[in-house]
Enzyme design. Structure first.
Site, mmCIF file in Angstrom:
data_model
loop_
_atom_site.group_PDB
_atom_site.id
_atom_site.type_symbol
_atom_site.label_atom_id
_atom_site.label_comp_id
_atom_site.label_asym_id
_atom_site.label_seq_id
_atom_site.Cartn_x
_atom_site.Cartn_y
_atom_site.Cartn_z
ATOM 1 C CE LYS A 49 -3.050 -2.346 3.251
ATOM 2 N NZ LYS A 49 -3.432 -2.362 4.672
ATOM 3 C CD GLU A 105 7.888 -0.437 -2.457
ATOM 4 O OE1 GLU A 105 6.793 0.144 -2.416
ATOM 5 O OE2 GLU A 105 8.090 -1.541 -1.942
ATOM 6 C CG ASP A 106 6.855 2.571 0.398
ATOM 7 O OD1 ASP A 106 7.662 1.722 -0.050
ATOM 8 O OD2 ASP A 106 6.192 2.368 1.436
ATOM 9 C CG ASP A 109 14.971 -0.055 5.135
ATOM 10 O OD1 ASP A 109 16.028 0.514 5.411
ATOM 11 O OD2 ASP A 109 14.298 -0.647 5.997
ATOM 12 C CG PHE A 158 10.463 3.605 10.772
ATOM 13 C CD1 PHE A 158 10.793 2.430 10.099
ATOM 14 C CD2 PHE A 158 9.123 3.961 10.872
ATOM 15 C CE1 PHE A 158 9.806 1.627 9.543
ATOM 16 C CE2 PHE A 158 8.131 3.167 10.317
ATOM 17 C CZ PHE A 158 8.478 1.997 9.662
ATOM 18 N NE ARG A 171 -0.720 1.982 4.841
ATOM 19 C CZ ARG A 171 0.384 1.283 4.550
ATOM 20 N NH1 ARG A 171 1.346 1.860 3.870
ATOM 21 N NH2 ARG A 171 0.524 0.040 4.957
HETATM 22 P P1 IMP Z 1 13.112 -3.155 2.070
HETATM 23 O O1 IMP Z 1 13.773 -3.296 3.424
HETATM 24 O O2 IMP Z 1 13.945 -2.321 1.132
HETATM 25 O O3 IMP Z 1 12.766 -4.494 1.524
HETATM 26 O O4 IMP Z 1 11.773 -2.358 2.308
HETATM 27 C C1 IMP Z 1 10.567 -3.046 2.518
HETATM 28 C C2 IMP Z 1 9.417 -2.181 2.898
HETATM 29 O O5 IMP Z 1 9.613 -1.741 4.238
HETATM 30 C C3 IMP Z 1 9.223 -0.891 2.118
HETATM 31 O O6 IMP Z 1 8.524 -1.079 0.920
HETATM 32 C C4 IMP Z 1 8.374 -0.106 3.099
HETATM 33 O O7 IMP Z 1 7.020 -0.436 2.963
HETATM 34 C C5 IMP Z 1 8.900 -0.569 4.434
HETATM 35 N N1 IMP Z 1 9.805 0.443 5.021
HETATM 36 C C6 IMP Z 1 11.151 0.495 5.000
HETATM 37 N N2 IMP Z 1 11.607 1.576 5.653
HETATM 38 C C7 IMP Z 1 10.498 2.240 6.077
HETATM 39 C C8 IMP Z 1 10.284 3.463 6.789
HETATM 40 O O8 IMP Z 1 11.218 4.205 7.180
HETATM 41 N N3 IMP Z 1 8.990 3.802 7.029
HETATM 42 C C9 IMP Z 1 7.927 3.042 6.615
HETATM 43 N N4 IMP Z 1 8.083 1.914 5.941
HETATM 44 C C10 IMP Z 1 9.356 1.515 5.674
#
Ligand code: IMP
Length: 183
Positions: A49, A105-106, A109, A158, A171
């Site tokens: 989402k 993608e948002d 991380d 975060f 959100r």
């Molecule tokens: P990844 O660690 O790059 O696989 O990120 C996975 C998911 O973690 C992202 O698509 C976000 O939905 C969530 N995420 C990572 N960092 C944050 C943050 O700082 N705030 C909110 N969601 C996060």
């Protein structure tokens, strides 16, 4: 305006709505130029989402014929912690073989989610596959991943708002804020 919905859970605003709007418009212009003259319409894929709000604003700044689709991926995170598994809950409704695909993608991380999704979509043999993220936390990478388009690089904090959540909250905030570490 911002303080109206600023809560004690939030430490500080990182990007206000004006800054976000301006950067999203720049990204839209960049994408429009890069894909101009490709011949086939672009397919923009949002990851639910978290990317829903960014995607809605971004596509309205892209001056090209395009169609949109969504995937839903399970959050493998509980609160601010990751556990490492990626589950696809909703796949695309669209065949992407031979299409130019832009995955939106948002945030990137650890890079695990986008590496997984990139490989999944690449195996379907699109004409091209690029990735646009609103936010990038390069210092957190576990899997090497470089988005083609990025709104803002941020440090290891975060963040919530503009689609990003903490346990499904925040959100709807029109800005991006750092979550209070004590929460
Ligand atoms: P990844 O660690 O790059 O696989 O990120 C996975 C998911 O973690 C992202 O698509 C976000 O939905 C969530 N995420 C990572 N960092 C944050 C943050 O700082 N705030 C909110 N969601 C996060």
């Amino acid at each position: 305006m911002i303080t109206r919905i600023m809560t004690h859970c939030l430490e500080r605003v990182l990007f206000d709505d004006v800054t976000i709007t301006s950067r999203v418009a720049q990204l839209g212009r960049e994408i429009s130029l890069d894909y101009r003259g490709q011949g086939h319409s672009l397919l923009v894929v949002g990851v639910l989402k978290g990317a829903a709000i960014f995607m809605a604003d971004l596509v309205r700044c892209i001056d090209l014929p395009l169609t949109i689709d969504y995937m839903a991926v399970s959050s493998y995170r509980s609160g601010t912690c990751t556990s490492g598994t990626v589950n696809v809950h909703k796949d695309l409704d669209t065949e992407i073989e031979g299409r130019h695909v832009l995955l939106v993608e948002d945030i990137v991380d650890s890079g695990l989610t986008l590496s997984y999704l990139y490989n999944l979509l690449q195996n379907r043999r699109p004409a091209s596959l690029r990735v646009c993220v609103l936010l990038d936390k390069p210092s957190r990478r576990l899997e090497p991943f470089r988005p083609d388009y990025c709104g803002f690089e941020i440090p290891d904090v975060f963040v919530v708002g503009y689609g990003l959540d903490y346990n499904e909250r925040f959100r709807h905030l029109p800005y991006i804020a750092v979550l209070n570490a004590k929460e």
